[in-house]
Design a protein around this motif. Structure first.
Motif, PDB file in Angstrom:
ATOM      1  N   TYR A 190       0.845  -1.190   0.000  1.00 10.55           N
ATOM      2  CA  TYR A 190       0.000   0.000   0.000  1.00 10.55           C
ATOM      3  C   TYR A 190       0.888   1.250   0.000  1.00 10.55           C
ATOM      4  CZ  TYR A 190      -3.411   3.453   1.565  1.00 10.55           C
ATOM      5  OH  TYR A 190      -4.219   4.545   1.676  1.00 10.55           O
ATOM      6  N   ASN A 191       0.630   2.162  -0.943  1.00  7.96           N
ATOM      7  CA  ASN A 191       1.396   3.397  -1.055  1.00  7.96           C
ATOM      8  C   ASN A 191       0.618   4.526  -0.377  1.00  7.96           C
ATOM      9  OD1 ASN A 191       3.620   2.457  -2.718  1.00  7.96           O
ATOM     10  ND2 ASN A 191       2.089   2.207  -4.325  1.00  7.96           N
ATOM     11  N   HIS A 192       1.284   5.207   0.540  1.00 12.41           N
ATOM     12  CA  HIS A 192       0.668   6.342   1.225  1.00 12.41           C
ATOM     13  C   HIS A 192       1.659   7.495   1.230  1.00 12.41           C
ATOM     14  CE1 HIS A 192      -1.911   8.537   3.955  1.00 12.41           C
ATOM     15  NE2 HIS A 192      -0.868   8.740   4.749  1.00 12.41           N
ATOM     16  N   GLU A 193       1.260   8.571   0.509  1.00 14.60           N
ATOM     17  CA  GLU A 193       2.141   9.707   0.318  1.00 14.60           C
ATOM     18  C   GLU A 193       3.446   9.241  -0.318  1.00 14.60           C
ATOM     19  OE1 GLU A 193       2.347  11.696   4.071  1.00 14.60           O
ATOM     20  OE2 GLU A 193       0.276  12.437   3.947  1.00 14.60           O
ATOM     21  N   ASP A 194       4.598   9.370   0.329  1.00 16.95           N
ATOM     22  CA  ASP A 194       5.859   8.981  -0.292  1.00 16.95           C
ATOM     23  C   ASP A 194       6.443   7.705   0.322  1.00 16.95           C
ATOM     24  OD1 ASP A 194       6.302  10.105   2.140  1.00 16.95           O
ATOM     25  OD2 ASP A 194       8.125  11.207   1.564  1.00 16.95           O
ATOM     26  N   ARG A 195       5.646   6.944   1.034  1.00 14.23           N
ATOM     27  CA  ARG A 195       6.147   5.725   1.662  1.00 14.23           C
ATOM     28  C   ARG A 195       5.270   4.538   1.273  1.00 14.23           C
ATOM     29  NH1 ARG A 195      10.014   6.535   5.328  1.00 14.23           N
ATOM     30  NH2 ARG A 195       9.732   4.459   6.191  1.00 14.23           N
ATOM     31  N   LYS A 196       5.882   3.343   1.409  1.00 16.18           N
ATOM     32  CA  LYS A 196       5.175   2.101   1.100  1.00 16.18           C
ATOM     33  C   LYS A 196       5.011   1.286   2.380  1.00 16.18           C
ATOM     34  CE  LYS A 196       6.612  -0.097  -2.572  1.00 16.18           C
ATOM     35  NZ  LYS A 196       7.523  -0.739  -3.534  1.00 16.18           N
ATOM     36  N   TYR A 197       3.885   0.566   2.463  1.00 10.36           N
ATOM     37  CA  TYR A 197       3.604  -0.254   3.633  1.00 10.36           C
ATOM     38  C   TYR A 197       3.141  -1.626   3.167  1.00 10.36           C
ATOM     39  CZ  TYR A 197       3.673   4.225   6.052  1.00 10.36           C
ATOM     40  OH  TYR A 197       4.037   5.427   6.534  1.00 10.36           O
ATOM     41  N   LYS A 198       3.537  -2.620   3.923  1.00 13.29           N
ATOM     42  CA  LYS A 198       3.094  -3.993   3.651  1.00 13.29           C
ATOM     43  C   LYS A 198       1.867  -4.278   4.515  1.00 13.29           C
ATOM     44  CE  LYS A 198       4.620  -8.820   3.666  1.00 13.29           C
ATOM     45  NZ  LYS A 198       3.571  -9.285   4.570  1.00 13.29           N
ATOM     46  N   VAL A 199       0.747  -4.583   3.858  1.00 12.86           N
ATOM     47  CA  VAL A 199      -0.514  -4.849   4.543  1.00 12.86           C
ATOM     48  C   VAL A 199      -0.820  -6.340   4.424  1.00 12.86           C
ATOM     49  CG1 VAL A 199      -2.972  -4.320   4.670  1.00 12.86           C
ATOM     50  CG2 VAL A 199      -1.350  -2.552   3.990  1.00 12.86           C
ATOM     51  N   THR A 200      -0.965  -7.007   5.566  1.00 14.96           N
ATOM     52  CA  THR A 200      -1.329  -8.425   5.601  1.00 14.96           C
ATOM     53  C   THR A 200      -2.668  -8.541   6.322  1.00 14.96           C
ATOM     54  OG1 THR A 200       1.019  -8.973   5.763  1.00 14.96           O
ATOM     55  CG2 THR A 200      -0.559 -10.742   6.215  1.00 14.96           C
ATOM     56  N   TYR A 201      -3.573  -9.348   5.756  1.00 15.34           N
ATOM     57  CA  TYR A 201      -4.906  -9.426   6.368  1.00 15.34           C
ATOM     58  C   TYR A 201      -5.457 -10.844   6.291  1.00 15.34           C
ATOM     59  CZ  TYR A 201      -6.534  -9.210   1.520  1.00 15.34           C
ATOM     60  OH  TYR A 201      -6.757  -9.456   0.200  1.00 15.34           O
ATOM     61  N   LEU A 202      -6.267 -11.156   7.287  1.00 13.32           N
ATOM     62  CA  LEU A 202      -7.010 -12.424   7.330  1.00 13.32           C
ATOM     63  C   LEU A 202      -8.495 -12.045   7.224  1.00 13.32           C
ATOM     64  CD1 LEU A 202      -6.362 -15.452   9.640  1.00 13.32           C
ATOM     65  CD2 LEU A 202      -8.678 -14.654   9.314  1.00 13.32           C
ATOM     66  N   SER A 203      -9.122 -12.383   6.064  1.00 12.91           N
ATOM     67  CA  SER A 203     -10.467 -11.878   5.772  1.00 12.91           C
ATOM     68  C   SER A 203     -11.574 -12.858   6.114  1.00 12.91           C
ATOM     69  CB  SER A 203     -10.564 -11.521   4.288  1.00 12.91           C
ATOM     70  OG  SER A 203     -10.310 -12.662   3.495  1.00 12.91           O
ATOM     71  N   LYS A 204     -11.233 -14.053   6.550  1.00 10.95           N
ATOM     72  CA  LYS A 204     -12.264 -15.047   6.856  1.00 10.95           C
ATOM     73  C   LYS A 204     -12.191 -15.453   8.321  1.00 10.95           C
ATOM     74  CE  LYS A 204     -12.373 -16.870   2.157  1.00 10.95           C
ATOM     75  NZ  LYS A 204     -12.216 -18.078   1.303  1.00 10.95           N
ATOM     76  N   ALA A 205     -12.066 -14.467   9.182  1.00  9.93           N
ATOM     77  CA  ALA A 205     -12.003 -14.745  10.605  1.00  9.93           C
ATOM     78  C   ALA A 205     -13.412 -14.978  11.148  1.00  9.93           C
ATOM     79  CB  ALA A 205     -11.334 -13.582  11.332  1.00  9.93           C
ATOM     80  N   LEU A 206     -13.469 -15.158  12.472  1.00  9.28           N
ATOM     81  CA  LEU A 206     -14.748 -15.404  13.135  1.00  9.28           C
ATOM     82  C   LEU A 206     -15.720 -14.254  12.866  1.00  9.28           C
ATOM     83  CD1 LEU A 206     -16.292 -17.183  15.274  1.00  9.28           C
ATOM     84  CD2 LEU A 206     -15.399 -15.586  16.977  1.00  9.28           C
ATOM     85  N   ASN A 207     -16.990 -14.581  12.594  1.00  7.19           N
ATOM     86  CA  ASN A 207     -18.068 -13.597  12.374  1.00  7.19           C
ATOM     87  C   ASN A 207     -17.757 -12.682  11.192  1.00  7.19           C
ATOM     88  OD1 ASN A 207     -19.260 -14.676  14.668  1.00  7.19           O
ATOM     89  ND2 ASN A 207     -18.473 -13.080  16.014  1.00  7.19           N
ATOM     90  N   ASN A 208     -16.960 -13.186  10.198  1.00  2.00           N
ATOM     91  CA  ASN A 208     -16.566 -12.382   9.038  1.00  2.00           C
ATOM     92  C   ASN A 208     -15.744 -11.156   9.436  1.00  2.00           C
ATOM     93  OD1 ASN A 208     -17.716 -14.035   7.064  1.00  2.00           O
ATOM     94  ND2 ASN A 208     -19.736 -13.133   7.404  1.00  2.00           N
ATOM     95  N   TRP A 209     -15.026 -11.212  10.605  1.00  2.00           N
ATOM     96  CA  TRP A 209     -14.123 -10.136  10.984  1.00  2.00           C
ATOM     97  C   TRP A 209     -12.867 -10.197  10.122  1.00  2.00           C
ATOM     98  CZ3 TRP A 209     -14.316 -10.515  17.081  1.00  2.00           C
ATOM     99  CH2 TRP A 209     -15.611 -10.151  17.512  1.00  2.00           C
TER     100      TRP A 209
END
Length: 781
Positions: free
Chosen positions: A258-277
């Protein structure tokens, strides 16, 4: 500078240089590959660590959800708390609150335990929590009222004070039945402190030595439930900027940059957690790849040094090897810019010769194309206005453009229409139409010129015109009647042409022939007559060869409309649901229209479409279950068809669809009645006076009709359904309630004990007492 210009203008020299630089490119690619491999390896290790972290957080949340669920089920089914759950005595309910206080105090996760007593329409909760009871009860009651599908056995985030300053508690609802109120209104609500989840996430982040990373959990709507104290990028709005990028993935854990302004970030996500969290981790990309980037710059410096040395050596040896080829190149002519023509120096002569031949061919093709365009224009003008062309002008045009039209000689026109042209244009476009007419014209001219003269022209009006003549009369070697006789057999030639085109192109076309005439000035008159006669394809069908004598009877028929009796038969058949009579009326209509002239036939088709639309509209206005038919679509389909047989098929399809809808409508009514009877039985099974007549009185209909419809739909009688429902509830009471058999018998609506015993044993193979004993033994195992 001279060296660079020489290299830029010599392709063969460039190839030598490229050959020498292959080693250089190999070194550069290897360096890039090693760097990419190291980068990929670091990202892979980081992704694996992220996966383990997010999976562990999700496991802890699921484990806690299971603990709360087990505790909720235990409390809800505790007989000591029955007074709180469903008791009608308020004082007895108050005495049980201490039990709730003890339960909450013994659990480090619980915030409060609340019972909603449906009988008293009152909340009872534990007292050891830090929120005002009215605030707590108001928030719970508002949430329960706002959800018709109240989530059951799930952790639900709630903002109790309504200040939108974060989640106060997670609520856990438990009630009887599939939905709240389906059995009773009793509800148990356990509120869980959100602090335990946040502390757990922080602890895991600390163990992974990622204190500066941001970890947060969101619900299915993107609301942030909890978040760690990591430093967020300045100006980043999680909900608006980041969460829309989190798309469901087949992988348990996924990531992106993910690019935000002049820096880059690594985004890791778990999309099938309990209750669709969703559990999300945000890391600084530079921190993740810090060591890889240091190694990258070292590799770049070494690689550039080696590449520079290799390029210098490559240029030196390449110029030495190219010197003999350069001397030969001076003998070859160059263009105005001083650069050699062709792909490279060695292919220059061949390229020049090829270019010269191509230009000559292009000139010849352009000349032939211009001549063919002029010829087509003259043919269209002759077909459209032959009467205005005098004999000398006609002979001059024929000589100048090479028109293959015999003169003086008998002539005959043939008008060709491709069948299903609308479908062809919609599917493959007008270009395919022109291509097919071009193919038919070429094949037809080759076939017809074996016996006489022939020209063909696409009129760009949806048809092709052949002008066919006899060579015998034109050459003076035969009588005019002999030439006309050959033209009389023209239909057989076109049938042969139809077979050939269908074999190769899988299409059919209809041919309309004119009468034989001798004066070229009559071409336009016979063309217009052939256009009119081509409409009779509607009667004779696709792929027909229409001769003038075959259309004489239709042309002389002055009948204007369909008989009233046939129209009335169609209307009565539709209204009465008599499919056979309606189909017979349509077939009779089709047979009768086959003898009409084109104008009257088309008028009759429109009249029939209007009659059908009016009849269906009248049926719908007087019918409880109107048929769903798109009248505009029906009219459009009728007008798009090219033959009466296709129109007949459309009409038959419509009346069959109408008949099917009317039949299915009656079946749906019977099914609805049967389902209503079963619903009444489920609600009133405990009424000992419930019987067929009682249900029929409720529904305001005959008990005989009701019984017949129910048995036809369900395969059993209404009485059998009543007994089955009562026996099912009696079995449940035997398993769950501490009541005597007599009390259960009366509770489910049976008035005769022996009758009850007999039916129960017949259905379950044992007496009620034996069934209860066996059930108790099975539960104790």
């Amino acid at each position: 500078m001279n060296v660079l210009q020489t290299i830029r203008s010599r392709k063969y020299l460039q190839r030598i240089l490229l050959s020498f630089m292959l080693v250089v490119a190999t070194l550069a690619v290897a360096s890039l590959f090693l760097n990419a491999s190291a980068r990929s390896r670091v990202l892979s290790l980081q992704n694996e660590a992220d996966r383990k972290l997010l999976t562990q957080i999700n496991y802890n949340v699921e484990n806690m959800n299971g603990i709360v669920r087990d505790l909720a089920v235990s409390l809800y089914n505790d007989e000591e708390l029955l007074a709180l759950k469903s008791g009608a005595d308020y004082r007895q309910s108050i005495l049980k609150i201490e039990r709730l206080n003890h339960t909450v105090a013994s659990s480090p996760y619980l915030h409060a335990a609340v019972f909603y007593n449906g009988a008293q329409q009152r909340f009872f909760s534990s007292l050891n929590h830090d929120i005002n009871n009215s605030t707590l009860y108001g928030a719970l009651e508002s949430y329960m009222a706002s959800r018709s599908d109240l989530p059951k056995l799930q952790l639900i985030p709630l903002d109790l004070d309504g200040k939108n300053d974060g989640i106060d508690v997670f609520a856990f609802f438990l009630y009887d039945g599939e939905a709240l109120g389906s059995i009773n209104d009793n509800v148990l609500i356990l509120t869980v402190k959100p602090d335990w989840m946040l502390d757990n996430v922080k602890a895991l982040n600390l163990v992974a030595e990622r204190q500066n990373d941001v970890l947060f959990i969101t619900d299915s709507e993107g609301e942030v439930l909890i978040s760690t104290d990591g430093l967020l990028p300045a100006g980043l709005n999680i909900r608006q900027d980041l969460l829309p990028r989190l798309t469901p993935s087949e992988k348990p854990v996924d990531s992106f940059i993910y690019n935000h302004e002049d820096r880059k970030y690594k985004v890791t996500y778990l999309s099938k957690a309990l209750n669709n969290w969703q559990i999300v981790s945000l890391q600084d990309y530079d921190v993740v790849l810090g060591s890889v980037r240091q190694m990258k710059w070292t590799e770049v410096a070494v690689t550039l040094s080696v590449v520079l040395l290799a390029v210098m050596l490559s240029v030196f040896f390449s110029l030495r090897l190219y010197k003999p080829v350069g001397q030969l190149l001076t003998l070859v002519p160059q263009n105005e810019r001083g650069a050699p023509q062709g792909q490279d120096e060695l292919s220059l002569i061949a390229a020049n010769v090829t270019e010269m031949i191509g230009k000559l061919k292009g000139l010849e093709q352009e000349r032939a194309s211009q001549s063919n365009i002029a010829k087509v224009y003259q043919l269209r003008s002759l077909v459209g206005a032959s009467g205005s062309v005098d004999e000398s002008a006609f002979l001059q045009i024929r000589e100048q453009y090479g028109l293959d039209i015999a003169y003086p000689a008998p002539l005959r026109l043939a008008l060709v229409q491709i069948d299903d042209l609308q479908g062809l244009a919609a599917g493959q476009g007008a270009a395919m139409e022109s291509l097919l007419y071009f193919a038919i014209a070429n094949i037809g001219q080759e076939l017809l010129r074996q016996d006489g003269s022939c020209e063909a022209v696409d009129m760009k009006s949806g048809h092709l015109v052949f002008i066919v003549g006899s060579r015998e009369s034109a050459a003076g070697g035969g009588s005019e009647s002999g030439g006309a006789g050959a033209l009389e057999q023209l239909g057989e030639k076109f049938r042969e042409l139809q077979q050939t085109v269908q074999t190769y192109y899988r299409i059919t076309f209809t041919v309309t022939l004119s009468d034989v005439f001798t004066d070229y000035r009559s071409i336009t008159r016979y063309y217009n007559l052939a256009v009119r006669h081509s409409h009779y394809r509607m009667i004779y069908g696709k792929g027909a060869v229409l001769e003038p004598e075959n259309l004489l009877e239709n042309e002389q028929n002055e009948t204007l409309r369909i008989p009233q009796e046939l129209e009335r038969q169609l209307m009565e058949g539709l209204k009465g649901g008599d499919l056979q009579e309606t189909e017979q009326a349509i077939r009779s209509w089709r047979e009768l229209l086959g003898s009409f002239s084109y104008e009257n036939m088309f008028s009759a088709v429109l009249h029939l479409a209007v009659t059908l639309s009016n009849t269906l509209g009248e049926m719908n206005s007087h019918n409880v279950n109107p048929v769903s038919v798109n009248l505009q679509a029906i009219n459009r389909r009728i007008l798009e068809k090219e033959t009466l047989d296709e129109i007949e098929a459309v009409l038959l399809e419509v009346v069959r669809e109408v008949a099917e809808q009317r039949r299915s409508g009656r079946e749906d009514k019977s099914r609805l009645l049967a389902e209503t009877v079963k619903e009444i039985i489920d609600r009133h099974y405990a009424d000992p006076d419930l019987n067929v007549q009682r249900i029929a009185d409720m529904l305001k209909m005959s008990s005989v009709y009701l019984g017949q419809v129910f048995k036809a739909q369900e395969g059993i009688t209404v009485v059998d359904q009543i007994n089955a429902a009562r026996l099912a509830y009696a079995r449940d009471y035997l398993e769950q309630k501490d009541l005597t058999v007599t009390e259960i018998m009366e509770k489910v609506g049976f008035g005769n004990e022996s009758y009850f015993y007999r039916l129960f044993k017949r259905r379950y193979g044992t007496t009620p007492k034996e069934y209860r004993l066996k059930s108790a033994i099975d539960r104790s195992k």
